[in-house]
Enzyme design. Sequence first.
Site, PDB file in Angstrom:
ATOM      1  N   LYS A 197      76.568 -50.062  49.526  1.00 14.88           N
ATOM      2  CA  LYS A 197      76.181 -49.314  50.648  1.00 14.88           C
ATOM      3  C   LYS A 197      75.177 -50.567  51.537  1.00 14.88           C
ATOM      4  CE  LYS A 197      77.040 -44.552  49.848  1.00 14.88           C
ATOM      5  NZ  LYS A 197      77.513 -44.812  48.665  1.00 14.88           N
ATOM      6  N   LYS A 220      65.928 -44.229  56.962  1.00 20.26           N
ATOM      7  CA  LYS A 220      65.279 -43.185  57.776  1.00 20.26           C
ATOM      8  C   LYS A 220      66.228 -41.890  57.845  1.00 20.26           C
ATOM      9  CE  LYS A 220      62.240 -41.346  60.683  1.00 20.26           C
ATOM     10  NZ  LYS A 220      60.934 -40.847  60.415  1.00 20.26           N
ATOM     11  N   HIS A 223      77.231 -35.450  61.358  1.00 20.31           N
ATOM     12  CA  HIS A 223      78.179 -36.492  60.653  1.00 20.31           C
ATOM     13  C   HIS A 223      79.579 -36.609  61.284  1.00 20.31           C
ATOM     14  CE1 HIS A 223      79.151 -38.025  56.347  1.00 20.31           C
ATOM     15  NE2 HIS A 223      80.076 -38.344  57.332  1.00 20.31           N
ATOM     16  N   LYS A 238      81.061 -32.569  51.703  1.00 18.35           N
ATOM     17  CA  LYS A 238      81.634 -31.878  53.230  1.00 18.35           C
ATOM     18  C   LYS A 238      82.435 -30.711  52.630  1.00 18.35           C
ATOM     19  CE  LYS A 238      82.393 -36.422  54.796  1.00 18.35           C
ATOM     20  NZ  LYS A 238      83.210 -37.597  54.790  1.00 18.35           N
ATOM     21  N   GLU A 246      78.280 -45.446  56.623  1.00 19.08           N
ATOM     22  CA  GLU A 246      79.012 -46.124  55.316  1.00 19.08           C
ATOM     23  C   GLU A 246      80.448 -46.282  55.953  1.00 19.08           C
ATOM     24  OE1 GLU A 246      78.665 -43.851  51.874  1.00 19.08           O
ATOM     25  OE2 GLU A 246      80.264 -42.127  52.591  1.00 19.08           O
ATOM     26  N   ARG A 287      89.491 -46.357  52.142  1.00 21.34           N
ATOM     27  CA  ARG A 287      90.482 -45.594  51.543  1.00 21.34           C
ATOM     28  C   ARG A 287      90.854 -44.299  52.311  1.00 21.34           C
ATOM     29  NH1 ARG A 287      87.433 -41.078  50.646  1.00 21.34           N
ATOM     30  NH2 ARG A 287      85.509 -41.344  49.745  1.00 21.34           N
ATOM     31  N   VAL A 347      89.520 -37.200  52.266  1.00 20.01           N
ATOM     32  CA  VAL A 347      89.890 -36.037  51.827  1.00 20.01           C
ATOM     33  C   VAL A 347      90.386 -35.278  53.261  1.00 20.01           C
ATOM     34  CG1 VAL A 347      89.162 -33.889  51.006  1.00 20.01           C
ATOM     35  CG2 VAL A 347      88.416 -35.816  49.969  1.00 20.01           C
TER      36      VAL A 347
END
Length: 449
Positions: free
Chosen positions: A116, A201, A208, A237, A288, A292, A295
Amino acid sequence: MIKKILIANRGEIAARVIKTCKKMGIKTVAVYSEADQKAPYVTMADESFHIGPPRVNESYLNVEKILSIAKETGVDAIHPGYGFLSENGSFAKKCEIENITFIGPKSDVIEKMGNKIAARNAMEEANVPIVPGTKEAVDTTEEAIKIANDIGYPIMLKAASGGGGIGMQVVRNDDEIHKAFDGNRKRAQTFFGDGSMFLEKKIENARHIEIQVLADNHGNAVHLFERECSIQRRNQKVIEEAPSTFISESTREKMGAAAIQAVNTLNYTNAGTIEFLVDEEENFYFLEMNTRIQVEHPVTEEITGIDIVEEQIKISSNQVLTIKQDDLSINGHAIEARIYAEDPVTFFPSPGHITTFETPTEDYVRLETGVESNYDVTPFYDPMISKLIVKGENREDTISKLKHTLQRFKIEGIKTNIPMLLKVIESEEFQKGNTTTAFVDEYYLPVVK
């Protein structure tokens, strides 16, 4: 064209990949641990192979065993699904060496975006907005406290590697960093083999929101709009929807453009997701990149009509992306509810024997599951057992259909989070679209505890 694929995963995502392979006329090879020998996906595949004991390091993370089966069965490619080896650059590199196509981006890109800190720095170079934070790993509690005071509390303490909320914690003062730093670093080391930590921060009242991208090996890239993923528990999530209820068309275009800019800068190929935090003024910041399939990919498929797994396979077969950005549009609204074998109040896993598993079958219902009646949910893996996806003409219609479906969902023998899902979608704040990452803490937990 790829003719035979090994799915290096389990449960609902293995079943999901197999379904698209069958549609495309591609043969499939499944692998399963001792704990999964009676899982539905095992019999769905054309061939299935026992891979080891239940623990993941002895089965689904056993790289040499997986590659051995891949070579033995003569597959052209390996689809890693999500989790496990899906973002393991070393595994992707070994596939490349063995001349087995890894269905995903190149190994060097996975390595870069899997850390990250490196990902943040790469996005900054691509002129994608990032959350204020550290550019390098933080080694000590004392260093973390100094940096936190420079940035300003509250701070997100994060593991540089991995995901799923492991090693992540909000800290609001020096004392909380003292209590949290070493413990989170040790957890990160245990789960990911990397105890590196960094600070960001915390964006208060954030959304999101993520952008799905597809890019081929010929310089073509598109985004498939956004997913709202703000309903989370323990930084993981629970409910996702598309499109977002919050952002304007202008912000949607800017976020999509930023995601494509990131793809082009990285020379990224295959499917991926750029995740952002969006503040109350619709300013967005890179969080981030997931290299891939996600979900929550079905909600994007439902509103665009694109089979993302199929596109992954075509791209990995070196085909040119035929989807054009101008041809894409948002059709209706879709919501996904993740169904977990867990206590709906404490969120503790609830493994056990499923005596009854009955689900509605209306045409607006899409169910992706890894379980069935008379199935044992073991404690060895993530407790998510199914994903319920519902599509409607608009958000109000979709919420109504989702509520009706959840009320008729029948799972007996174990606890599930279905009561939680119902409370969330029935709440006034959810129905208004007030879905920030603090939703569960602010509106759900105070009601049930």
